[in-house]
Design a protein around this motif. Structure first.
Motif, PDB file in Angstrom:
ATOM      1  N   VAL A   9       0.844  -1.199   0.000  1.00  0.00           N
ATOM      2  CA  VAL A   9       0.000   0.000   0.000  1.00  0.00           C
ATOM      3  C   VAL A   9       0.877   1.246   0.000  1.00  0.00           C
ATOM      4  O   VAL A   9       0.613   2.214  -0.724  1.00  0.00           O
ATOM      5  CB  VAL A   9      -0.948  -0.004   1.220  1.00  0.00           C
ATOM      6  N   GLY A  10       1.945   1.209   0.811  1.00  0.00           N
ATOM      7  CA  GLY A  10       2.846   2.351   0.854  1.00  0.00           C
ATOM      8  C   GLY A  10       3.545   2.595  -0.471  1.00  0.00           C
ATOM      9  O   GLY A  10       3.703   3.748  -0.897  1.00  0.00           O
ATOM     10  N   ILE A  11       3.970   1.517  -1.121  1.00  0.00           N
ATOM     11  CA  ILE A  11       4.639   1.673  -2.416  1.00  0.00           C
ATOM     12  C   ILE A  11       3.686   2.260  -3.451  1.00  0.00           C
ATOM     13  O   ILE A  11       4.041   3.176  -4.210  1.00  0.00           O
ATOM     14  CB  ILE A  11       5.192   0.304  -2.899  1.00  0.00           C
ATOM     15  N   VAL A  12       2.452   1.745  -3.483  1.00  0.00           N
ATOM     16  CA  VAL A  12       1.462   2.252  -4.448  1.00  0.00           C
ATOM     17  C   VAL A  12       1.144   3.711  -4.163  1.00  0.00           C
ATOM     18  O   VAL A  12       1.074   4.549  -5.080  1.00  0.00           O
ATOM     19  CB  VAL A  12       0.185   1.393  -4.408  1.00  0.00           C
ATOM     20  N   THR A  13       0.949   4.044  -2.901  1.00  0.00           N
ATOM     21  CA  THR A  13       0.654   5.431  -2.539  1.00  0.00           C
ATOM     22  C   THR A  13       1.804   6.346  -2.909  1.00  0.00           C
ATOM     23  O   THR A  13       1.603   7.445  -3.452  1.00  0.00           O
ATOM     24  CB  THR A  13       0.375   5.547  -1.031  1.00  0.00           C
ATOM     25  N   ASN A  14       3.022   5.897  -2.626  1.00  0.00           N
ATOM     26  CA  ASN A  14       4.191   6.716  -2.948  1.00  0.00           C
ATOM     27  C   ASN A  14       4.356   6.890  -4.453  1.00  0.00           C
ATOM     28  O   ASN A  14       4.895   7.906  -4.916  1.00  0.00           O
ATOM     29  CB  ASN A  14       5.440   6.065  -2.349  1.00  0.00           C
ATOM     30  N   SER A  15       3.878   5.920  -5.237  1.00  0.00           N
ATOM     31  CA  SER A  15       3.990   6.008  -6.693  1.00  0.00           C
ATOM     32  C   SER A  15       3.099   7.105  -7.284  1.00  0.00           C
ATOM     33  O   SER A  15       3.255   7.458  -8.459  1.00  0.00           O
ATOM     34  CB  SER A  15       3.625   4.661  -7.327  1.00  0.00           C
ATOM     35  N   GLU A 160       8.461  10.885   6.674  1.00  0.00           N
ATOM     36  CA  GLU A 160       7.211  11.423   7.217  1.00  0.00           C
ATOM     37  C   GLU A 160       7.078  12.926   6.984  1.00  0.00           C
ATOM     38  O   GLU A 160       6.001  13.405   6.608  1.00  0.00           O
ATOM     39  CB  GLU A 160       7.123  11.129   8.710  1.00  0.00           C
ATOM     40  N   THR A 161       8.143  13.673   7.195  1.00  0.00           N
ATOM     41  CA  THR A 161       8.049  15.130   7.039  1.00  0.00           C
ATOM     42  C   THR A 161       7.860  15.536   5.583  1.00  0.00           C
ATOM     43  O   THR A 161       7.105  16.468   5.283  1.00  0.00           O
ATOM     44  CB  THR A 161       9.316  15.799   7.603  1.00  0.00           C
ATOM     45  N   GLN A 162       8.513  14.821   4.663  1.00  0.00           N
ATOM     46  CA  GLN A 162       8.352  15.138   3.247  1.00  0.00           C
ATOM     47  C   GLN A 162       7.108  14.491   2.644  1.00  0.00           C
ATOM     48  O   GLN A 162       6.719  14.840   1.531  1.00  0.00           O
ATOM     49  CB  GLN A 162       9.589  14.685   2.461  1.00  0.00           C
ATOM     50  N   GLN A 163       6.516  13.521   3.397  1.00  0.00           N
ATOM     51  CA  GLN A 163       5.374  12.748   2.895  1.00  0.00           C
ATOM     52  C   GLN A 163       5.694  12.155   1.525  1.00  0.00           C
ATOM     53  O   GLN A 163       4.854  12.089   0.627  1.00  0.00           O
ATOM     54  CB  GLN A 163       4.117  13.619   2.837  1.00  0.00           C
ATOM     55  N   LEU A 164       6.907  11.683   1.426  1.00  0.00           N
ATOM     56  CA  LEU A 164       7.414  11.100   0.183  1.00  0.00           C
ATOM     57  C   LEU A 164       8.622  10.246   0.513  1.00  0.00           C
ATOM     58  O   LEU A 164       9.534  10.696   1.216  1.00  0.00           O
ATOM     59  CB  LEU A 164       7.805  12.194  -0.814  1.00  0.00           C
ATOM     60  N   TRP A 165       8.617   9.007   0.020  1.00  0.00           N
ATOM     61  CA  TRP A 165       9.809   8.173   0.145  1.00  0.00           C
ATOM     62  C   TRP A 165      10.589   8.252  -1.158  1.00  0.00           C
ATOM     63  O   TRP A 165      10.054   7.992  -2.241  1.00  0.00           O
ATOM     64  CB  TRP A 165       9.431   6.717   0.422  1.00  0.00           C
ATOM     65  N   SER A 166      11.861   8.616  -1.051  1.00  0.00           N
ATOM     66  CA  SER A 166      12.692   8.759  -2.246  1.00  0.00           C
ATOM     67  C   SER A 166      14.135   8.438  -1.897  1.00  0.00           C
ATOM     68  O   SER A 166      14.685   8.981  -0.929  1.00  0.00           O
ATOM     69  CB  SER A 166      12.593  10.190  -2.797  1.00  0.00           C
ATOM     70  N   MET A 167      14.751   7.549  -2.679  1.00  0.00           N
ATOM     71  CA  MET A 167      16.165   7.252  -2.482  1.00  0.00           C
ATOM     72  C   MET A 167      17.027   8.434  -2.876  1.00  0.00           C
ATOM     73  O   MET A 167      18.132   8.603  -2.361  1.00  0.00           O
ATOM     74  CB  MET A 167      16.565   6.023  -3.297  1.00  0.00           C
ATOM     75  N   ALA A 168      16.525   9.269  -3.788  1.00  0.00           N
ATOM     76  CA  ALA A 168      17.304  10.437  -4.207  1.00  0.00           C
ATOM     77  C   ALA A 168      17.481  11.436  -3.070  1.00  0.00           C
ATOM     78  O   ALA A 168      18.455  12.196  -3.049  1.00  0.00           O
ATOM     79  CB  ALA A 168      16.626  11.116  -5.398  1.00  0.00           C
ATOM     80  N   ALA A 169      16.547  11.427  -2.123  1.00  0.00           N
ATOM     81  CA  ALA A 169      16.640  12.370  -1.010  1.00  0.00           C
ATOM     82  C   ALA A 169      17.739  11.999  -0.036  1.00  0.00           C
ATOM     83  O   ALA A 169      18.286  12.877   0.656  1.00  0.00           O
ATOM     84  CB  ALA A 169      15.299  12.444  -0.278  1.00  0.00           C
ATOM     85  N   TYR A 170      18.083  10.706   0.042  1.00  0.00           N
ATOM     86  CA  TYR A 170      19.119  10.267   0.992  1.00  0.00           C
ATOM     87  C   TYR A 170      19.653   8.929   0.524  1.00  0.00           C
ATOM     88  O   TYR A 170      19.035   7.885   0.725  1.00  0.00           O
ATOM     89  CB  TYR A 170      18.532  10.154   2.398  1.00  0.00           C
ATOM     90  N   ARG A 171      20.808   8.958  -0.130  1.00  0.00           N
ATOM     91  CA  ARG A 171      21.411   7.750  -0.685  1.00  0.00           C
ATOM     92  C   ARG A 171      22.099   6.960   0.419  1.00  0.00           C
ATOM     93  O   ARG A 171      23.273   7.164   0.731  1.00  0.00           O
ATOM     94  CB  ARG A 171      22.424   8.120  -1.771  1.00  0.00           C
ATOM     95  N   ASP A 172      21.343   6.071   1.028  1.00  0.00           N
ATOM     96  CA  ASP A 172      21.880   5.268   2.120  1.00  0.00           C
ATOM     97  C   ASP A 172      21.100   3.958   2.173  1.00  0.00           C
ATOM     98  O   ASP A 172      19.885   3.949   1.923  1.00  0.00           O
ATOM     99  CB  ASP A 172      21.742   6.018   3.449  1.00  0.00           C
ATOM    100  N   PRO A 173      21.768   2.822   2.498  1.00  0.00           N
ATOM    101  CA  PRO A 173      21.041   1.543   2.569  1.00  0.00           C
ATOM    102  C   PRO A 173      19.879   1.566   3.553  1.00  0.00           C
ATOM    103  O   PRO A 173      18.886   0.858   3.363  1.00  0.00           O
ATOM    104  CB  PRO A 173      22.125   0.546   3.000  1.00  0.00           C
ATOM    105  N   TYR A 174      19.988   2.364   4.623  1.00  0.00           N
ATOM    106  CA  TYR A 174      18.892   2.442   5.586  1.00  0.00           C
ATOM    107  C   TYR A 174      17.615   2.939   4.906  1.00  0.00           C
ATOM    108  O   TYR A 174      16.515   2.491   5.228  1.00  0.00           O
ATOM    109  CB  TYR A 174      19.256   3.383   6.732  1.00  0.00           C
ATOM    110  N   ASN A 175      17.769   3.870   3.986  1.00  0.00           N
ATOM    111  CA  ASN A 175      16.615   4.453   3.313  1.00  0.00           C
ATOM    112  C   ASN A 175      15.955   3.467   2.361  1.00  0.00           C
ATOM    113  O   ASN A 175      14.824   3.694   1.924  1.00  0.00           O
ATOM    114  CB  ASN A 175      17.029   5.719   2.553  1.00  0.00           C
TER     115      ASN A 175
END
Length: 393
Positions: A9-15, A160-175
């Protein structure tokens, strides 16, 4: 399965960020709408498939002995939280000592009265004991406490603050771990639990199901008391109640791995259903933790090769008819392919693979060293290496 559903659901919403004028797709309105659509679709499929089915709820009669053994573990979480908060305020550790003592006495009483507990369900006591040990550590502060958890909390706040998941925002394996980015965001939306307590409470209550999977899995190979002791051994290790609350992404991965094994070795579940659960839980592991995925790619690949050889030569050499198993070529290939797509192409986190493998090889071959990270051979045969504590530290 509900956590796996939240991943997707999160992946679809983020898309929805691919749509124009949608800079913050992962907000509460979008998440609720898509989640409700998914639930409605699941309900309709179930209604069409099993419209004539009915739910029957029955309550078994509980003997006095069973009632006592169900009631005692209910006090464990209370002692755990009270003891942790008392220590936070500079008080004594009397409640924590009582908790650990009562757990030990409870295990002893189970061993003594095992014959009277033939119809007793150990899942609830195992779960409550695991929760109490996890909260004993995680409640030692008003904020998140541990080591990796600070980095995990950072990527969660970023999502949460950006209401967007993006690897471009923080290039790290944790992300790349949805277990600490999208999942806690949805938890916060749906439960309104404060951010730190999503990690301190909700994750620990979920991970406490892992010892239950150990118990149910062990019951396939041993009697109930041995399975109960197996679960108790799992939760009694320092790694479980001291380290796991500080690495919540690994908690989710371990839980899904336990569920994957539980489904794979379930003798009463249809074969097709077991393979479907293998794929779903395998994909959830990939989305939860990169290092666990790397290790399972090797383990599953090796298992698949061995089973193929066994299937080919079992009848010729041992005159045994090989049986179908869940660890087939197709589900394992799907797992490996999804791991490559997610960690290699989507997130670009596969570069961490070299570091994980090198650390693992170094630990296996770390002979004759004066540290706790000695080789596997040293740990089994002659660990500890020295009586000098200062050298070990």
């Amino acid at each position: 399965l509900s956590i796996s559903l939240l991943y997707f659901v999160g992946i679809v919403t983020n898309s929805l960020s691919l749509l124009p004028d949608m800079p913050r797709p992962l907000n509460i309105i979008n998440s609720l709408v898509i989640f409700n659509i998914c639930i409605t679709c699941i309900f309709l499929v179930y209604y069409i498939k099993d419209r004539d089915s009915a739910l029957h709820i029955t309550f078994k009669k509980i003997s006095f002995t069973h009632l006592v053994f169900y009631s005692i573990p209910c006090f464990f979480p209370i002692l755990s939280v009270t003891g942790a908060k008392l220590l936070d305020s500079g008080g004594p550790n009397i409640f924590i000592l009582l908790l650990l003592s009562f757990i030990a006495v409870y295990i002893l009483l189970v061993a003594i009265f095992m014959r009277k507990l033939e119809q007793f369900s150990f899942e609830l006591p195992i779960y409550l004991t695991a929760v109490s040990l996890l909260l004993m550590f995680s409640f030692r502060s008003q904020y998140v406490i541990g080591w990796d958890i600070y980095q995990e909390y950072k990527v969660f706040l970023l999502t949460e603050t950006q209401q967007l998941w993006s690897m471009a925002a923080y290039r790290d394996p944790y992300n790349a771990c949805l277990s600490i980015t999208i999942l806690p965001t949805l938890f916060h939306y749906f439960t309104k639990v404060d951010n730190p307590f999503v990690f301190k409470v909700l994750y620990q209550c979920i991970f406490a199901l892992a010892p239950v999977t150990v118990y149910t899995l062990a019951k396939n190979f041993a009697e109930r008391f041995v399975a109960f002791l197996s679960a108790f051994f799992f939760i009694s290790t320092v790694v479980f109640f001291l380290e796991m609350p500080a690495i919540v992404r690994q908690e989710m991965a371990f839980l899904f791995f336990g569920l994957l094994l539980q489904a794979s070795f379930n003798t009463q579940m249809p074969f097709l259903q077991k393979r479907m659960l293998f794929v779903i839980f395998g994909f959830s592991i990939v989305l939860s933790h990169y290092a666990t995925t790397y290790i399972l790619v090797v383990i599953f690949g090796f298992t698949c090769v061995v089973l193929l050889l066994y299937k080919k030569f079992a009848y010729k050499l041992f005159h045994m008819q090989p049986q179908e198993n869940t660890f087939g070529v197709l589900p394992i290939l799907l797992f490996i392919a999804f791991a490559y797509i997610w960690l290699g192409l989507v997130t670009g986190a596969s570069g961490n693979l070299v570091s994980v493998l090198s650390s693992t090889v170094a630990n296996i071959t770390n002979f004759e060293t004066q540290t706790f990270n000695t080789s596997l051979v040293d740990q089994i045969i002659k660990f500890p290496k020295t009586a000098d504590v200062q050298q070990i530290l």
